[in-house]
Scaffold this active site. Sequence first.
Site, PDB file in Angstrom:
ATOM      1  N   HIS A 124      29.217  53.394   1.697  1.00 21.78           N
ATOM      2  CA  HIS A 124      30.531  54.342   1.269  1.00 21.78           C
ATOM      3  C   HIS A 124      31.458  53.583   0.899  1.00 21.78           C
ATOM      4  CE1 HIS A 124      32.867  53.641   5.081  1.00 21.78           C
ATOM      5  NE2 HIS A 124      31.588  53.340   5.642  1.00 21.78           N
ATOM      6  N   CYS A 155      26.115  53.382   7.243  1.00 26.75           N
ATOM      7  CA  CYS A 155      27.147  52.603   8.020  1.00 26.75           C
ATOM      8  C   CYS A 155      27.535  53.489   9.468  1.00 26.75           C
ATOM      9  CB  CYS A 155      28.427  52.568   7.111  1.00 26.75           C
ATOM     10  SG  CYS A 155      29.583  51.651   8.007  1.00 26.75           S
ATOM     11  N   ASP A 185      30.303  54.145  10.642  1.00 23.10           N
ATOM     12  CA  ASP A 185      31.468  55.031  10.301  1.00 23.10           C
ATOM     13  C   ASP A 185      31.236  56.331  10.635  1.00 23.10           C
ATOM     14  OD1 ASP A 185      33.743  56.400   8.668  1.00 23.10           O
ATOM     15  OD2 ASP A 185      34.104  54.327   8.065  1.00 23.10           O
ATOM     16  N   CYS A 235      34.941  51.444   3.013  1.00 24.64           N
ATOM     17  CA  CYS A 235      34.228  50.986   4.417  1.00 24.64           C
ATOM     18  C   CYS A 235      34.922  49.897   4.814  1.00 24.64           C
ATOM     19  CB  CYS A 235      32.818  50.558   3.922  1.00 24.64           C
ATOM     20  SG  CYS A 235      31.853  49.692   5.457  1.00 24.64           S
ATOM     21  N   ARG A 259      32.709  58.831   9.763  1.00 26.96           N
ATOM     22  CA  ARG A 259      32.831  60.086   8.668  1.00 26.96           C
ATOM     23  C   ARG A 259      31.583  60.081   7.666  1.00 26.96           C
ATOM     24  NH1 ARG A 259      38.104  56.611   6.590  1.00 26.96           N
ATOM     25  NH2 ARG A 259      36.564  55.096   7.193  1.00 26.96           N
TER      26      ARG A 259
END
Length: 225
Positions: A100, A44, A46, A103, A48
Amino acid sequence: MNNTKLRRLFENNRVWATDILKREPEFFMELSAIQTPKYLWIGCSDSRVPANQITGLKPGEVFVHRNVGNLVVHTDLNCLSVLQYAIDVLKVEDVLVVGHYGCGGIKAALENTSLGLIDNWLRHIQDVRERHAFLFNSVTEFNAQWKLLCELNVIEQVRNIARTTIVEHAWKRSQDLTLHGCVYGLDNGMLQNLNISLDSNVKIDDMVRASVNDVYDRYVTKVGI
Ligand code: CO
């Protein structure tokens, strides 16, 4: 560079590069000549979930493709090009789809939130939920559904990769290539293997079904049904 926020990045970069050169003077020279990553990471976007840091891999060790929701869509030339280059040219041996928990893309798909153009992209995640609608009837608590969809989405993307002509052809010519599905916990930093490993064109749907059943067992037990 008069932008303070950007200046910080360049300063960090100089410290980082200098530090590596001190320990391994030939590092960048060698890396600039060739890359030989053993893994392809499809994760992803993302912020993080940084592939190298999570897995402790150095530059040069993992080929990375990221998009919102770690999706592999059969008409996405961007993702397919990464996959083709990684398998045919770099000869990676393992492809990891890494979802994750927590999400935002999965949450928006689950809640049917309208965010603009991206709704069309997230539609693929809603397709996953509809494909496994029976599971969402058994697991009704929202956070459990959110985690469930994170996992099922990874499994379905592994199936999508297995069904690309790129992977089909690689397996037909007996290339060493295994597809895996994992999910990462933002709250504990742990990468969990979803135990879906595909390494041939044989019994893909059976393997996917077994993984979905495994997910089903865990979630249905968890919510006490
Ligand atoms: Co995400």
